[in-house]
Design an enzyme around this catalytic site. Structure first.
Site, short mmCIF file in Angstrom:
data_model
loop_
_atom_site.label_atom_id
_atom_site.label_comp_id
_atom_site.label_asym_id
_atom_site.label_seq_id
_atom_site.Cartn_x
_atom_site.Cartn_y
_atom_site.Cartn_z
N LYS A 9 54.57 70.61 47.87
CA LYS A 9 53.83 69.32 47.98
C LYS A 9 54.65 68.21 48.24
CE LYS A 9 52.71 69.03 42.98
NZ LYS A 9 53.97 68.27 42.63
N ARG A 84 47.40 64.94 37.52
CA ARG A 84 47.91 66.31 36.97
C ARG A 84 47.10 67.06 35.75
NH1 ARG A 84 53.40 66.12 38.94
NH2 ARG A 84 54.51 68.03 38.47
N ARG A 123 66.18 74.84 44.10
CA ARG A 123 66.01 73.31 44.63
C ARG A 123 67.51 72.48 44.20
NH1 ARG A 123 60.23 71.15 43.92
NH2 ARG A 123 60.74 71.47 41.90
N ARG A 125 67.39 70.60 41.22
CA ARG A 125 67.19 69.40 40.58
C ARG A 125 67.49 69.59 39.04
NH1 ARG A 125 61.21 67.81 42.08
NH2 ARG A 125 60.80 68.07 39.70
N ARG A 136 57.42 74.24 33.47
CA ARG A 136 56.80 73.34 34.34
C ARG A 136 55.38 74.26 35.03
NH1 ARG A 136 59.32 71.45 38.56
NH2 ARG A 136 61.14 72.31 38.43
P1 AMP Z 1 57.16 66.42 40.25
O1 AMP Z 1 58.37 65.95 40.91
O2 AMP Z 1 55.61 66.12 40.68
O3 AMP Z 1 57.48 68.06 40.15
O4 AMP Z 1 57.34 65.96 38.87
C1 AMP Z 1 58.46 66.05 37.95
C2 AMP Z 1 58.09 65.99 36.40
O5 AMP Z 1 57.56 64.38 36.28
C3 AMP Z 1 56.95 66.71 35.84
O6 AMP Z 1 57.32 67.92 35.49
C4 AMP Z 1 56.67 65.82 34.69
O7 AMP Z 1 57.49 65.89 33.53
C5 AMP Z 1 56.49 64.37 35.54
N1 AMP Z 1 55.46 64.05 35.94
C6 AMP Z 1 55.15 63.83 37.45
N2 AMP Z 1 53.89 63.42 37.63
C7 AMP Z 1 53.29 63.46 36.56
C8 AMP Z 1 52.12 63.37 36.07
N3 AMP Z 1 50.95 62.88 36.93
N4 AMP Z 1 51.81 63.43 34.77
C9 AMP Z 1 52.49 63.82 33.82
N5 AMP Z 1 53.71 64.08 33.87
C10 AMP Z 1 54.24 63.87 35.33
#
Ligand code: AMP
Length: 181
Positions: A9, A84, A123, A125, A136
């Site tokens: 995404k 989320r 990836r 990261r 996750r």
């Molecule tokens: P992502 O890059 O979208 O996979 O987000 C990386 C991390 O950021 C996630 O594993 C969460 O710890 C945090 N995070 C990102 N967006 C949210 C959200 N909307 N609500 C809560 N935690 C978030």
């Protein structure tokens, strides 16, 4: 954009942002930047992110409210990684009228679980270590997947097969959004 970690995404949000000429707002990216900058926000979310858990809904509401208030969202925006949780969806819905708009669509990128884990591990990261990747994914299934039914009921959900090439996925999303290919 809705999808499990590793569903693509973030990558698609970047491409679609250019194709649709609207900003892609990635909460994960914003939080990673805050951690790197060692800001107050970064310090508050660092350990939660490193563990693969979700940042609390109230803090996320603040982050998103501030970001959506910026003028570059006036002609639309794409959300990557927000909402989320069901409470985050309620918060977003409460915010939208003041922004003068509504959600046009919720795009769900569907990818089989074993492929998700393989992709996320490749990836590199900071939160991509195997135990964290699995956490996750667990958080996604428990807290985020209920949004699928929520947006399906609202008639907004567009299911996309995310287990295809990058270009094919982009084309399918644009088609689903009625934006042509
Ligand atoms: P992502 O890059 O979208 O996979 O987000 C990386 C991390 O950021 C996630 O594993 C969460 O710890 C945090 N995070 C990102 N967006 C949210 C959200 N909307 N609500 C809560 N935690 C978030």
């Amino acid at each position: 954009m809705l999808g499990a970690p590793g569903s693509g995404k973030g990558t698609q949000a970047g491409i679609l942002s250019r194709r649709l000429a609207v900003p892609a707002i990635s909460t994960g990216e914003m939080l990673r930047e805050a951690v790197a900058a060692e800001s107050e926000l970064g310090r508050r979310v660092d350990s939660v992110m490193a563990a693969g858990r979700l940042v609390d809904d109230d803090l996320m509401a603040e982050v998103v409210r501030e970001r959506l208030a910026r003028r570059d969202t006036d002609h639309g925006f794409l959300l990557d990684g927000y909402p989320r949780t069901l409470p985050q969806a309620a918060t977003l819905e409460a915010m939208l009228p003041t922004l003068g708009g509504d959600l046009d669509a919720v795009v769900l990128l569907e990818v089989p679980q074993e492929i998700l884990v393989r992709r996320a591990l490749g990836r590199g990261r900071a939160d991509d270590e195997e135990g964290v990747v699995r956490e996750r994914l667990r958080q996604y299934l428990e807290k985020t997947e209920p949004l699928v039914g929520h947006y399906e009921d609202a008639g907004l959900l567009r299911r996309i097969d995310g287990n295809r090439t990058l270009d094919e996925v982009t084309a399918q999303v644009l088609l689903a959004l009625g934006a042509g290919v």
